[in-house]
Scaffold this motif. Structure first.
Motif, PDB file in Angstrom:
ATOM      1  N   MET A   1       0.846  -1.176   0.000  1.00 23.66           N
ATOM      2  CA  MET A   1       0.000   0.000   0.000  1.00 23.66           C
ATOM      3  C   MET A   1       0.891   1.239   0.000  1.00 23.66           C
ATOM      4  O   MET A   1       1.766   1.380   0.831  1.00 23.66           O
ATOM      5  N   SER A   2       0.640   2.138  -0.911  1.00 23.93           N
ATOM      6  CA  SER A   2       1.480   3.315  -1.057  1.00 23.93           C
ATOM      7  C   SER A   2       0.694   4.564  -0.683  1.00 23.93           C
ATOM      8  O   SER A   2      -0.233   4.957  -1.374  1.00 23.93           O
ATOM      9  N   PRO A   3       1.049   5.251   0.434  1.00 21.28           N
ATOM     10  CA  PRO A   3       0.341   6.456   0.840  1.00 21.28           C
ATOM     11  C   PRO A   3       0.653   7.636  -0.060  1.00 21.28           C
ATOM     12  O   PRO A   3       1.626   7.625  -0.795  1.00 21.28           O
ATOM     13  N   GLN A   4      -0.174   8.664   0.013  1.00 19.60           N
ATOM     14  CA  GLN A   4       0.018   9.857  -0.801  1.00 19.60           C
ATOM     15  C   GLN A   4       1.137  10.716  -0.240  1.00 19.60           C
ATOM     16  O   GLN A   4       1.436  10.680   0.941  1.00 19.60           O
ATOM     17  N   ALA A  55      16.685   8.375   1.719  1.00 16.06           N
ATOM     18  CA  ALA A  55      15.360   7.791   1.475  1.00 16.06           C
ATOM     19  C   ALA A  55      15.344   6.288   1.750  1.00 16.06           C
ATOM     20  O   ALA A  55      14.291   5.721   2.031  1.00 16.06           O
ATOM     21  N   ARG A  56      16.482   5.660   1.689  1.00 13.74           N
ATOM     22  CA  ARG A  56      16.539   4.217   1.928  1.00 13.74           C
ATOM     23  C   ARG A  56      16.103   3.841   3.332  1.00 13.74           C
ATOM     24  O   ARG A  56      15.510   2.785   3.528  1.00 13.74           O
ATOM     25  N   LEU A  77      11.193   9.048  -5.245  1.00 15.93           N
ATOM     26  CA  LEU A  77      11.694   8.447  -4.006  1.00 15.93           C
ATOM     27  C   LEU A  77      10.707   7.429  -3.442  1.00 15.93           C
ATOM     28  O   LEU A  77      11.111   6.397  -2.906  1.00 15.93           O
ATOM     29  N   GLU A  78       9.429   7.743  -3.561  1.00 14.94           N
ATOM     30  CA  GLU A  78       8.408   6.809  -3.088  1.00 14.94           C
ATOM     31  C   GLU A  78       8.500   5.495  -3.852  1.00 14.94           C
ATOM     32  O   GLU A  78       8.433   4.417  -3.266  1.00 14.94           O
ATOM     33  N   ALA A  84       8.241   7.717   3.250  1.00 21.89           N
ATOM     34  CA  ALA A  84       7.231   8.754   3.416  1.00 21.89           C
ATOM     35  C   ALA A  84       7.905  10.103   3.175  1.00 21.89           C
ATOM     36  O   ALA A  84       9.008  10.341   3.656  1.00 21.89           O
ATOM     37  N   VAL A  85       7.235  10.976   2.415  1.00 26.44           N
ATOM     38  CA  VAL A  85       7.827  12.258   2.045  1.00 26.44           C
ATOM     39  C   VAL A  85       6.827  13.378   2.319  1.00 26.44           C
ATOM     40  O   VAL A  85       5.675  13.296   1.941  1.00 26.44           O
ATOM     41  N   LEU A  86       7.320  14.419   2.970  1.00 29.09           N
ATOM     42  CA  LEU A  86       6.555  15.649   3.165  1.00 29.09           C
ATOM     43  C   LEU A  86       7.275  16.708   2.346  1.00 29.09           C
ATOM     44  O   LEU A  86       8.460  16.970   2.572  1.00 29.09           O
ATOM     45  N   ILE A  87       6.598  17.289   1.343  1.00 26.41           N
ATOM     46  CA  ILE A  87       7.240  18.317   0.520  1.00 26.41           C
ATOM     47  C   ILE A  87       6.803  19.698   0.987  1.00 26.41           C
ATOM     48  O   ILE A  87       5.656  19.922   1.338  1.00 26.41           O
TER      49      ILE A  87
END
Length: 120
Positions: A1-4, A55-56, A77-78, A84-87
């Motif tokens: 499952m890949s979050p936004q 990111a790893r 990166l996802e 998890a990334v916050l831009i």
């Protein structure tokens, strides 16, 4: 499952924010959570190289001026690392926008800070 991918907007006082599931810390022990790294200048040069490397095994907060470049990087990166990334699109020379951004980033602490943004 890949979050936004989540984005914090520093440009307005009523900006919305979406949080990626898995970004916030779970529990209180060091081994119960993924470390968090904040990287300025994340879309080019040293910042980009560090973001790809961290990111790893870290969740990331990425700061740069261009929202398009940040979104593109976060998606890459996802896919590559399942991080998890916050831009956070922000001009670091704008003190007011930066202060707004800092007040909106809801984390208790950082594990890594990489300040690699170039100033023109």
């Amino acid at each position: 499952m890949s979050p936004q991918i989540a984005q914090v907007d520093a440009s307005s006082s009523k900006a919305g924010r979406r949080r990626r599931q898995g970004f916030t810390r779970a529990g209180s022990g060091r081994h119960q959570r993924r470390p968090i790294a904040l990287i300025t200048g994340a879309t080019s040069g040293i910042g980009l190289a560090v973001a790809r490397d961290l990111a790893r095994d870290h969740n990331l907060i990425l700061l740069a001026r261009s929202v398009n470049d940040l979104e593109e990087l976060a998606l890459a990166l996802e896919e590559e690392s399942q991080t998890a990334v916050l831009i956070c699109p922000v001009d670091l020379t704008d003190d007011t926008a930066l202060a707004r951004l800092v007040s909106r980033i809801d984390i208790e602490s950082l594990d890594v800070l990489v300040h690699s943004a170039g100033m023109e």
